[in-house]
Design an enzyme around this catalytic site. Structure first.
Site, mmCIF file in Angstrom:
data_model
loop_
_atom_site.group_PDB
_atom_site.id
_atom_site.type_symbol
_atom_site.label_atom_id
_atom_site.label_comp_id
_atom_site.label_asym_id
_atom_site.label_seq_id
_atom_site.Cartn_x
_atom_site.Cartn_y
_atom_site.Cartn_z
ATOM 1 N N HIS B 76 3.745 -5.582 7.447
ATOM 2 C CA HIS B 76 4.564 -4.604 6.722
ATOM 3 C C HIS B 76 3.719 -3.583 5.975
ATOM 4 C CE1 HIS B 76 4.279 -7.435 3.167
ATOM 5 N NE2 HIS B 76 4.254 -6.298 2.515
ATOM 6 N N ASP B 107 4.466 -11.238 10.233
ATOM 7 C CA ASP B 107 4.044 -10.292 9.204
ATOM 8 C C ASP B 107 2.526 -10.258 9.047
ATOM 9 O OD1 ASP B 107 4.226 -8.341 7.322
ATOM 10 O OD2 ASP B 107 5.161 -9.581 5.767
ATOM 11 N N SER B 186 0.185 -7.226 -1.194
ATOM 12 C CA SER B 186 0.498 -7.627 0.181
ATOM 13 C C SER B 186 -0.706 -7.463 1.089
ATOM 14 C CB SER B 186 1.650 -6.793 0.729
ATOM 15 O OG SER B 186 2.849 -7.209 0.162
#
Lengths: 489, 491
Positions: B76, B107, B186
């Protein structure tokens, strides 16, 4: 003293408008109505919610009886009426009701109650000019000027009915609690609800039709409902495709709701050109002599469900006359009823599994945002039922939740699953369920849900079920194992 | 296999075989040097106006250098990228990068710098194993878009299967930690004793001081999958199974004392599990691990869902299952592929929208994004019909998920179509009498000479849109011009 919440709210919102002079003739035509109501607990279908109260106005009509919107006596446990908004509170009872038309008649059995009251004349039809609303507020008769705004085809809050509703702009605050509207001496409409300064009013014609039907002494057949799902026909290319000559007119039927007046009479892709002698426009509109352009659906709501209505359709390349049998479709006719109408939820408890009929009342228990919060799959069943689409079953029976117990361990987190069959018997009602549990598959009861992403099959020990149910009912204080629908669909 | 893919495979194998003890310790000064800031200048399509430029923006995330001069991060962080810039620790020069491989289902993504030379001086972080519960970890990353690497310490609170928000439908193992994981973190590493035991990836806004990371076994699966140079994805049996805690259910299924498992409730058509499994089977063991009645297996000292044992196999391998069927015990081996039932309902990334416009009617394939647009714009009715058709009808009617369908998503108003009554936001059933499942079907139906009208029939509600064929075909180029649609299709 614990004050009734709704009553206080109503009183707080009261005012604006003007107090009528003592001795005003309308004082004898309007009474106060106090309703104590108690709705069902949709999650615990054997129980009721806390009671509440409503304060509203009632109109004295010939009989003598008292006319009010039905919604104000929904779930009523006690109805009382007061003259001049003063004690004593005299008991009244609902003598007749048409929930779809939102009308109810109250009878008062106490001798002499009506002696100093005067029935109000009900106009043959609503007059679309200035009107006066009137209702009791805090011991005083409050009147307010109302100005006609527009007429609309309104879908009743209790399906299946599309009626004419009148909108009046008023300086009354917090109205919409059954205040009658007058033009001169005659009642021309009954206020259903108010949104800011706009009152929505049931027109006098609808009231007259109700009163006349009740007074006829014959069984009340209910209002007619066409039950068609149509498509506009305003496109020349669509006309050409249908083979219809001439300018755009009529609406094309897509499908008919089972049990409605069109069911079995009109066919898919028929074009409805004329009904009850009125041409149908290409957007499904008719020219109402009093209310202007409205959906043709309102023509049904003005008629009781008896006899026929003439129509013309374009079918098979030519215009054809048809007689539409006027049929009434009860509120509970849909596979997932939108309203139960003064009826408790049918349910059954077995081994801690709480089964019930799926209806919109259950989904509304998720609160004001129920359309976002209630289980999506159940909401979809409701939406598709509301569109008149085939559901493949008469009713949906849902496992609402499980009352945890050693007997049902492993299943105790299940909820909101639609039951497909039990012990091989297809389930479309609580009675089906009861019968199925009476006939186990050998040593077991096998409950199968409609395929889902969680669990499809539940197996219960048949020999232990009754004892477990009894113990769970005792533990959770459930007074009755089941409640069945009086009128199985 | 292309040369580039072979090279990638060797690099990845090296990453997995990194000898123990060669990485920096979690609190060693060198760790920061391996953590990078990634700036993604992205371009996301407008699914409602699929021919348009769409939306552009910028997002930042973290990543870290692994063996082979590659950078591992979250999918992402780099999805829909048009320009990726990597900022190395202490290096003021942004380094253009490209996505070498991406796994939207897990992901994770692997990046390479356009010029890998600057990475030669960066110590790669080795991939470790599964951290134990209550053990301490340190997360590194560029939290909140900061330009300086930050780290937070915490303990591993839980490891279990969890939904991965990026794809919207996939579920894999995830670790939970109280080390703060904020936007910008992230893709950053979660370290323990100098080894990467996870990749920070998502948080739950409803929980305080809780962040989630992709644990090392899932990361390793991703990297191993890439060894042949092609990312296949995680396998899936494609079934619904339910626990058997209830004794009556166990007796009914014929389990003997001491046996436990899960009951197969549904096997999806077209799934890997379909040939070998059927409703009513009881799965006693997966990959030799006994399945408990609550559906868990013992795995590395944890109790995790039985599906984890399949999830961590690769496409091309077989899943070994022990079953009870009709009272018999049998062992089956289920060949696994990369096929995942329902994959068509994943959130869509890195794809330009397909569409076809004819006479102002805009057709698009049904996917998660177009479904979302139609459900939002079409109100309750469209929402109900589309969800039913997409998610529930295949489930109820034993249908096939992921069947291609076409939506009529909008009408570009023109006098030639304005009076038509299009069923917007609905699934197309047929055009000019020909069934339509794909845009190609729709195009063929429109472009095949026929009657005087174009007739578009909805799959539901019996709605129909009728256009005058001659007028519509004549208006088509003008409509495209008026609405700035350069091409009437993208397939």
């Amino acid at each position: 003293m614990k004050a009734p919440r709704v009553l206080l709210a109503a009183l707080a919102l009261a005012a604006a408008g003007a107090r009528a002079n003592p001795g005003h003739p309308l004082e004898r035509r309007i009474v106060s109505v106090r309703v104590t109501y108690q709705s069902w607990n949709e999650y615990r279908p054997w129980a009721k919610n806390q009671p509440g109260t409503r304060a509203c106005s009632g109109l004295v009509v010939a009989g003598p009886r008292i006319l009010i919107p039905w919604q104000l006596v929904e779930d009523a446990t006690l109805v009382q009426v007061l003259k001049y908004d003063r004690p004593p509170r005299v008991p009244a009872r609902v003598a007749h009701a048409d929930p779809q038309a939102d009308l109810a008649l109250l009878a008062v059995d106490e001798p002499g109650f009506f002696d100093d009251l005067a029935p109000a004349p009900v106009a043959a039809e609503a007059r679309l000019g200035p009107a006066l609303s009137a209702g009791w507020r805090d011991g005083q008769l409050v009147t307010a000027a109302c100005r006609f705004s527009r007429s609309v085809a309104d879908e009743s809050r209790v399906p299946h009915l599309y009626g004419v509703a009148l909108r009046f702009v008023t300086d009354l605050k917090g109205g919409g609690w059954g205040e009658p509207l007058f033009s001169g001496d005659e009642m021309i409409g009954l206020a259903q609800y108010q949104d800011e300064d706009t009152l929505t009013v049931i027109p006098a014609e609808s009231v007259r039709a109700f009163l006349d039907a009740v007074d006829s002494g014959r069984p009340y057949p209910g209002r007619a409902f066409f039950g068609g799902h149509e498509q506009y026909n305003r496109n020349a290319a669509q006309l050409a495709w249908l083979g219809m000559p001439g300018p755009p007119r009529g609406v094309m039927l897509r499908y008919a709701v089972p049990g409605g007046s069109f069911d079995g009479v009109l066919r898919e892709r028929d074009v409805l050109l004329e009904i009850d002698g009125r041409p149908v426009g290409c957007e499904g509109d008719i020219l109402h002599p009093r209310y202007g352009r409205l959906s043709f659906d309102v023509l049904a709501s003005g008629r009781l469900a008896e006899g026929t209505m003439p129509a013309r359709v374009f079918r098979d390349g030519r215009e054809q006359p048809l007689d539409i049998p006027l049929r009434h479709l009860p509120a509970g006719a849909a596979p997932v009823p939108d309203r139960r109408v003064d009826a408790p939820p049918p349910y059954l408890v077995a081994g801690g599994f709480v089964f019930r009929e799926l209806d919109a009342e259950y989904l509304r228990a998720w609160g004001d945002e129920w359309r976002d919060r209630a289980p999506r799959r159940l909401r979809i069943h409701l939406e598709m039922s509301g569109m008149g689409l085939p559901a493949g079953r008469r009713r949906f029976i849902v496992l609402s939740h499980v009352l945890p117990d050693a007997f049902n361990v492993g299943y105790h987190d299940l909820d909101n699953l639609v039951v497909d069959d039990v012990n091989g018997r297809r389930i479309e009602s609580i009675r089906d369920l009861d019968r199925a549990f009476a006939a186990p598959a050998g040593e077991y009861h096998v409950v199968r849900f409609v395929p889902n992403s969680e669990r499809r099959t539940v197996v219960l020990d048949a020999a232990a079920l009754d004892a477990a149910t009894a113990g769970i009912m005792e533990a959770y204080q459930i007074p009755a194992r089941a409640r069945f629908r009086d009128d199985p669909p | 296999m292309s040369r580039r893919r072979r090279l990638l495979a060797r690099v990845l194998a090296a990453a997995l075989l990194w000898p123990a003890g060669m990485g920096p310790a979690a609190d060693a000064p060198g760790v920061e040097a391996s953590v990078v800031r990634i700036v993604n200048h992205y371009h996301r399509p407008d699914w409602y106006t699929p021919w348009s430029t769409g939306f552009t923006g910028q997002g930042t995330g973290s990543g870290f250098v692994i063996a082979g001069r590659k950078i591992l991060t979250n999918a992402h962080v780099v999805s829909d990228a048009r320009l990726l810039l990597v900022h190395l620790h202490g290096d003021p020069t942004p380094r253009p990068a490209r996505v070498e491989a991406i796994g939207h289902d897990c992901d994770l993504a692997l990046l390479a710098l356009e010029d890998p030379a600057p990475l030669e001086a960066v110590p790669p972080l080795p991939i470790g194993g599964l951290p134990s519960i209550r053990s301490e970890v340190v997360t590194y990353g560029y939290a909140a878009g900061g330009h300086v690497v930050s780290f937070t310490a915490g303990v591993v609170s839980r490891i279990e299967s969890q939904s991965y928000a990026h794809s919207g439908i996939d579920e894999h193992l995830a670790g939970q930690t109280d080390a703060a994981i904020n936007p910008g973190n992230s893709g950053g590493p979660v370290l323990q004793e100098g080894r990467v035991v996870g990749v920070a990836f998502q948080a739950n806004r409803r929980m305080e001081n809780m962040g989630f990371f992709i644990p090392a076994p899932v990361v390793r699966h991703f990297l191993e999958d890439l060894e042949d140079g092609v990312y296949a994805g995680f396998p899936d049996l494609g079934l619904v199974a339910a626990g058997m805690e209830n004794p009556a259910l166990r007796r009914y299924a014929g389990l003997e004392a001491g046996e436990s498992g899960v009951r197969v409730e549904r096997v999806f058509r077209g799934s890997d599990g379909e040939p070998a499994l059927r409703e009513g089977d009881v799965i006693l063991a997966v990959e030799g691990r006994p399945v408990a009645n609550d559906g868990t297996i013992e795995w590395n000292g944890l109790r995790v869902g039985y599906a984890v044992a399949v999830d961590l196999l690769q496409a091309g391998q077989c899943a070994a299952l022990r079953l009870v069927r009709d009272g018999r015990r049998l062992d089956v081996r289920v060949p696994l592929t990369a096929r995942r039932v329902g994959a068509g309902l994943r959130n869509v990334y890195d794809r330009r929208p397909q569409y076809y416009v004819h006479a102002g009617l805009v057709f698009v394939p049904l996917n998660r994004e177009t479904l979302r647009v139609c459900a939002e714009r079409g109100g309750r009715m469209a929402d109900a019909l589309l969800w039913h058709e997409t998610f529930f009808r295949p489930l109820e009617e034993d249908g096939v998920f992921d069947e291609p369908r076409v939506l009529l998503i909008r009408r570009l108003d023109h006098q030639s179509n304005a009076e038509a009554a299009p069923f917007l936001y609905g699934i197309v059933g047929a055009v000019n009498g020909r069934p339509v499942r794909t845009l190609e079907d729709a195009i063929a139906a429109f472009e095949t000479p026929g009657g005087d009208q174009h007739v578009v029939e909805a799959a539901q509600l019996k709605l129909v849109t009728v256009l005058d064929r001659r007028e519509a075909d004549a208006a088509h180029p003008e409509i495209l011009r008026q609405y700035g649609v350069a091409k009437d299709r993208r397939l």
